[in-house]
Design a protein around this motif. Structure first.
Motif, mmCIF file in Angstrom:
data_model
loop_
_atom_site.group_PDB
_atom_site.id
_atom_site.type_symbol
_atom_site.label_atom_id
_atom_site.label_comp_id
_atom_site.label_asym_id
_atom_site.label_seq_id
_atom_site.Cartn_x
_atom_site.Cartn_y
_atom_site.Cartn_z
ATOM 1 N N PHE A 293 0.849 -1.185 0.000
ATOM 2 C CA PHE A 293 0.000 0.000 0.000
ATOM 3 C C PHE A 293 0.889 1.240 0.000
ATOM 4 C CE2 PHE A 293 -2.775 -3.248 1.810
ATOM 5 C CZ PHE A 293 -3.951 -3.046 1.083
ATOM 6 N N VAL A 294 0.620 2.124 -0.957
ATOM 7 C CA VAL A 294 1.435 3.327 -1.128
ATOM 8 C C VAL A 294 0.669 4.519 -0.571
ATOM 9 C CG1 VAL A 294 2.570 4.832 -2.800
ATOM 10 C CG2 VAL A 294 2.498 2.357 -3.192
ATOM 11 N N GLY A 295 1.225 5.153 0.444
ATOM 12 C CA GLY A 295 0.599 6.324 1.029
ATOM 13 C C GLY A 295 0.889 7.580 0.230
ATOM 14 N N LEU A 296 0.241 8.668 0.616
ATOM 15 C CA LEU A 296 0.420 9.960 -0.035
ATOM 16 C C LEU A 296 1.417 10.775 0.772
ATOM 17 C CD1 LEU A 296 -0.383 12.070 -2.162
ATOM 18 C CD2 LEU A 296 -2.267 12.755 -0.646
ATOM 19 N N THR A 297 2.605 10.956 0.221
ATOM 20 C CA THR A 297 3.646 11.741 0.880
ATOM 21 C C THR A 297 3.678 13.126 0.253
ATOM 22 O OG1 THR A 297 4.912 9.696 1.195
ATOM 23 C CG2 THR A 297 6.067 11.775 1.575
ATOM 24 N N TRP B 283 4.912 1.643 -7.994
ATOM 25 C CA TRP B 283 5.705 1.540 -6.760
ATOM 26 C C TRP B 283 5.491 2.817 -5.959
ATOM 27 C CZ3 TRP B 283 9.738 5.164 -6.143
ATOM 28 C CH2 TRP B 283 10.092 5.873 -7.291
ATOM 29 N N GLY B 284 6.077 2.881 -4.797
ATOM 30 C CA GLY B 284 5.960 4.074 -3.962
ATOM 31 C C GLY B 284 7.204 4.257 -3.119
ATOM 32 N N VAL B 285 7.378 5.446 -2.602
ATOM 33 C CA VAL B 285 8.579 5.751 -1.807
ATOM 34 C C VAL B 285 8.430 5.193 -0.393
ATOM 35 C CG1 VAL B 285 9.127 7.805 -3.155
ATOM 36 C CG2 VAL B 285 7.676 8.014 -1.132
ATOM 37 N N THR B 286 9.554 4.803 0.197
ATOM 38 C CA THR B 286 9.522 4.173 1.520
ATOM 39 C C THR B 286 9.367 5.174 2.650
ATOM 40 O OG1 THR B 286 11.938 4.094 1.290
ATOM 41 C CG2 THR B 286 10.748 2.043 1.017
ATOM 42 N N ALA B 287 9.247 6.454 2.323
ATOM 43 C CA ALA B 287 8.955 7.437 3.368
ATOM 44 C C ALA B 287 7.585 7.184 3.978
ATOM 45 C CB ALA B 287 9.024 8.853 2.797
ATOM 46 N N ASN B 288 6.708 6.522 3.219
ATOM 47 C CA ASN B 288 5.335 6.262 3.660
ATOM 48 C C ASN B 288 4.792 5.097 2.837
ATOM 49 O OD1 ASN B 288 2.681 6.363 4.541
ATOM 50 N ND2 ASN B 288 2.204 8.295 3.506
ATOM 51 N N LEU B 289 5.131 3.874 3.261
ATOM 52 C CA LEU B 289 4.816 2.675 2.482
ATOM 53 C C LEU B 289 4.483 1.526 3.424
ATOM 54 C CD1 LEU B 289 5.043 1.535 -0.568
ATOM 55 C CD2 LEU B 289 7.220 0.588 0.223
ATOM 56 N N MET B 290 3.381 0.825 3.170
ATOM 57 C CA MET B 290 3.017 -0.329 3.996
ATOM 58 C C MET B 290 3.028 -1.597 3.147
ATOM 59 S SD MET B 290 -0.233 -0.955 6.524
ATOM 60 C CE MET B 290 -1.408 -1.375 5.237
ATOM 61 N N VAL B 291 3.614 -2.668 3.711
ATOM 62 C CA VAL B 291 3.752 -3.922 2.973
ATOM 63 C C VAL B 291 3.364 -5.098 3.867
ATOM 64 C CG1 VAL B 291 5.632 -2.969 1.585
ATOM 65 C CG2 VAL B 291 6.174 -4.271 3.648
ATOM 66 N N MET C 177 9.300 14.844 -7.849
ATOM 67 C CA MET C 177 8.706 14.185 -6.675
ATOM 68 C C MET C 177 7.403 13.469 -7.026
ATOM 69 S SD MET C 177 9.669 17.575 -6.162
ATOM 70 C CE MET C 177 8.149 18.364 -5.742
ATOM 71 N N PHE C 178 7.190 13.150 -8.300
ATOM 72 C CA PHE C 178 5.912 12.583 -8.727
ATOM 73 C C PHE C 178 5.510 11.366 -7.898
ATOM 74 C CE2 PHE C 178 3.627 9.381 -11.241
ATOM 75 C CZ PHE C 178 2.465 10.076 -11.536
ATOM 76 N N PHE C 179 6.454 10.458 -7.650
ATOM 77 C CA PHE C 179 6.095 9.215 -6.965
ATOM 78 C C PHE C 179 5.879 9.407 -5.461
ATOM 79 C CE2 PHE C 179 7.323 7.204 -10.914
ATOM 80 C CZ PHE C 179 6.416 6.156 -10.986
ATOM 81 N N TYR C 180 6.220 10.598 -4.938
ATOM 82 C CA TYR C 180 5.841 10.899 -3.559
ATOM 83 C C TYR C 180 4.321 11.048 -3.459
ATOM 84 C CZ TYR C 180 10.581 11.504 -1.809
ATOM 85 O OH TYR C 180 11.865 11.271 -1.399
ATOM 86 N N GLY C 181 3.723 11.616 -4.494
ATOM 87 C CA GLY C 181 2.281 11.819 -4.484
ATOM 88 C C GLY C 181 1.537 10.927 -5.444
ATOM 89 N N VAL C 182 2.146 9.803 -5.839
ATOM 90 C CA VAL C 182 1.540 8.950 -6.866
ATOM 91 C C VAL C 182 0.194 8.381 -6.428
ATOM 92 C CG1 VAL C 182 2.650 6.802 -6.096
ATOM 93 C CG2 VAL C 182 2.087 7.114 -8.523
ATOM 94 N N ALA C 183 -0.032 8.255 -5.112
ATOM 95 C CA ALA C 183 -1.316 7.726 -4.633
ATOM 96 C C ALA C 183 -2.474 8.626 -5.024
ATOM 97 C CB ALA C 183 -1.277 7.551 -3.116
ATOM 98 N N ASN C 184 -2.191 9.887 -5.306
ATOM 99 C CA ASN C 184 -3.226 10.825 -5.736
ATOM 100 C C ASN C 184 -3.581 10.669 -7.208
ATOM 101 O OD1 ASN C 184 -4.549 12.393 -3.908
ATOM 102 N ND2 ASN C 184 -3.115 14.097 -3.955
ATOM 103 N N HIS C 185 -2.718 10.004 -7.951
ATOM 104 C CA HIS C 185 -2.872 9.930 -9.396
ATOM 105 C C HIS C 185 -3.208 8.533 -9.912
ATOM 106 C CE1 HIS C 185 -1.140 13.935 -9.388
ATOM 107 N NE2 HIS C 185 -0.112 13.485 -8.715
ATOM 108 N N SER C 186 -2.995 7.513 -9.112
ATOM 109 C CA SER C 186 -3.189 6.148 -9.601
ATOM 110 C C SER C 186 -3.737 5.255 -8.490
ATOM 111 C CB SER C 186 -1.853 5.586 -10.111
ATOM 112 O OG SER C 186 -1.983 4.239 -10.486
#
Length: 577
Positions: free
Chosen positions: A309-313, A346-354, A332-341
């Motif tokens: 699960f990719v959070g919104l950073t 994939w998502g950044v590990t600054a805010n990522l649940m697995v 920084m697109f993939f920091y906010g990728v949860a807003n777009h897809s």
């Protein structure tokens, strides 16, 4: 005989049964507990040591009441539960659990035979927590010798978090007439390198969910600074002590290994220590939204087949020229990728649940990536896709799981940070060749592998240098035109000259990464990486690859024209090749 009478007098009026323990079982506390459990005749069995002090009276009544409450709330058979006393020497940890004879009847023993002298108490708590049947009571005791510190025997750890726990969960579920697992176990792993950072760390370990969730925070200190270790440990102790008898589903663990080994090593440490079904990775510089746990828990229920699960950073609003440049190039697109897809690649590990490591133990952050980060998050998510052999619906975006990330270097120029990402993510080319595609050489590859050899072959060094500068200039002019429209939005009403400067700076961010990737290619002598790009969308957007290939071909043709004009037509000299 004298010692037995003394024990009987201490425990009077309770009946006492003495059980002889053979020498080969000395120090094997879990096996001793199993032996004593088989000799016990009462309904409740509490696992205690001979070095504890009970600090509250009437604890037996509270334990029995807790079992009744769990049976009522969960509708499980009475006795299908684990209740732990509150160990003041290790607050929040289920050091001394109580089980019912129902457990002994269904399993034949208190603990599986693999246990020696460590892990038995948390295992029992984890076993029943999957059915919301594990709880603490506010009855206090103090462990005078053992606990988290040194014991009187050599500690023998076993890996019970994987197969042992899974098989016994299945066994327990069979005896619960197929009752579905309803308990939510979610751990939070935070690699901590930054000192004087307790305000942010406190905001993380104070996170709570509005439904019942078993949460363990793993603060992994990746810094040998003793003051930092003491500060973080004190913070965790303060939280754990405050939770005794109150918020006992939440507990903070602190791990340190006395050196700086990088974020990936620290994340692996917490990931492998965790016994949870889900692990949330947060960086130690992000401020999570207070409802982030609820957002992730809700996503788990909505997407039961997902593994990542990719959070919104989010980042703060732009406030100077540099941050506007970063916004313009959208690095920084993939920091906010949860807003777009809904299903990001994939998502950044600054805010990522697995999914927890006990389900996929070979998935780890690889140590080939830079200590400071870059590429390891892409690789980590790709491993999950490879493990489960699925491409769709494995990764899900959760825009409600928000965390605020600060600007790097306090919003000042940070090419070093950005180039570090590029150095790392260039490794994905060789780590995941099946997720790459071939293009024409970009401007820096063209300079290094085309212009430089031609200028040396024809001994046109001055013309070669001018060609290199011209290729670079043309590239940045193209980038300026590409980003000008976006720069107008980010620059505001500051005039076209400032807008052009922002667009130009945005282009330098992208080109700096391309230079870094080419340097990495040369440094590693990886000719395979030449003209090869990582598909950041992992096949989800084929047009992205086609656009990249057509764009690279256009740039290549332009660069060829520039080279021909300067090196072979310049000063009216035409050279036939």
């Amino acid at each position: 005989p004298g010692s037995r009478k003394r024990v009987q007098s201490i425990l009077s009026p309770c009946p006492v049964k003495f059980v002889d323990i053979p020498p080969q079982m000395y120090g094997r506390v879990c096996k001793i507990w199993n032996t004593l459990g088989r000799n016990a005749k009462n309904d409740f069995i509490v696992l205690l040591g001979d070095d504890i002090k009970l600090l509250d009276t009437n604890w037996q009544v509270q334990v029995v009441n807790a079992f009744h409450r769990i049976a009522t709330e969960t509708t499980l058979p009475f006795g299908a539960a684990c209740v732990a006393l509150s160990d003041m020497s290790f607050p929040g940890f289920p050091t001394f659990p109580v089980v019912h004879r129902w457990h002994l009847r269904k399993f034949g023993t208190i603990l599986p035979k693999q246990f020696v002298n460590q892990g038995g108490d948390p295992y029992l708590f984890e076993l029943y927590s999957r059915f919301n049947a594990a709880s603490f009571v506010p009855c206090r005791l103090h462990n005078t010798i053992g606990g988290d510190g040194d014991a009187r025997y050599k500690k023998h750890e076993i890996n019970w978090r994987g197969q042992i726990l899974t098989l016994n969960l299945m066994h327990l579920q069979e005896h619960l007439d197929g009752v579905k697992v309803s308990g939510m176990c979610l751990d939070v792993v935070v690699p901590s390198y930054r000192t004087n950072n307790n305000v942010i760390l406190k905001s993380i370990i104070e996170l709570r969910a509005t439904i019942k969730v078993y949460v363990r925070f793993w603060l992994v200190i990746d810094n040998p600074d003793k003051n930092h270790i003491n500060d973080v440990s004190s913070l965790a102790d303060e939280l754990n002590a405050a939770n005794v008898g109150n918020d006992s589903n939440y507990f903070a663990n602190v791990i340190h290994y006395g050196e700086n080994r990088g974020a990936s090593f620290a994340r692996n440490h917490g990931f492998n220590y965790s016994t949870a079904d889900w692990v949330l990775f947060l960086d130690d510089d992000v401020i999570p939204d207070r409802n982030i746990l609820d957002a992730y828990v809700g996503a788990i229920f909505r997407y039961p087949s997902a593994k990542v699960f990719v959070g919104l950073t989010e980042l703060p609003p732009s406030f100077n020229t540099w941050t506007r440049m970063l916004r313009t190039c959208n690095i920084m697109f993939f920091y906010g990728v949860a807003n777009h897809s809904i299903y990001p690649a994939w998502g950044v590990t600054a805010n990522l649940m697995v999914r927890g490591s006990r389900f996929n133990p070979t998935i780890q952050f690889k140590n080939v990536y830079p200590k400071t980060g870059g590429g390891e998050d892409i690789d980590f998510v790709f491993q999950f896709k490879d493990w489960y052999n699925r491409q769709d619906h494995i990764v899900v975006g959760v825009p409600g799981a928000k965390a605020m990330h600060p600007w790097w270097n306090s919003g000042e120029t940070c090419y070093r940070q950005i180039n570090g990402w590029a150095w790392g993510d260039s490794l994905c080319i060789t780590q995941w060749p099946q997720k790459t595609y071939v293009t024409c050489p970009n401007w820096i590859e063209y300079i290094v592998f085309v212009v430089a050899p031609i200028s040396m072959l024809f001994e046109r060094f001055q013309a070669g240098l001018l060609t290199m500068l011209s290729v670079a200039a043309v590239e940045h002019l193209i980038l300026l035109t590409r980003y000008f429209s976006s720069a107008r939005k980010n620059a505001g009403n500051r005039g076209w000259l400032y807008t052009a400067w922002v667009a130009f700076g945005a282009g330098t961010v992208v080109s700096a990464q391309e230079v870094t990737r080419t340097m990495a290619l040369i440094w590693r002598l990886s000719l395979f990486s030449l003209c090869r790009r990582v598909d950041w969308n992992d096949g989800q957007q084929p047009k992205f690859i086609l656009d990249g290939q057509l764009g690279s071909f256009f740039h290549f043709v332009v660069n060829l024209c520039v080279t021909w004009l300067i090196m072979f037509v310049w000063k009216g000299e035409t050279v036939c090749i």
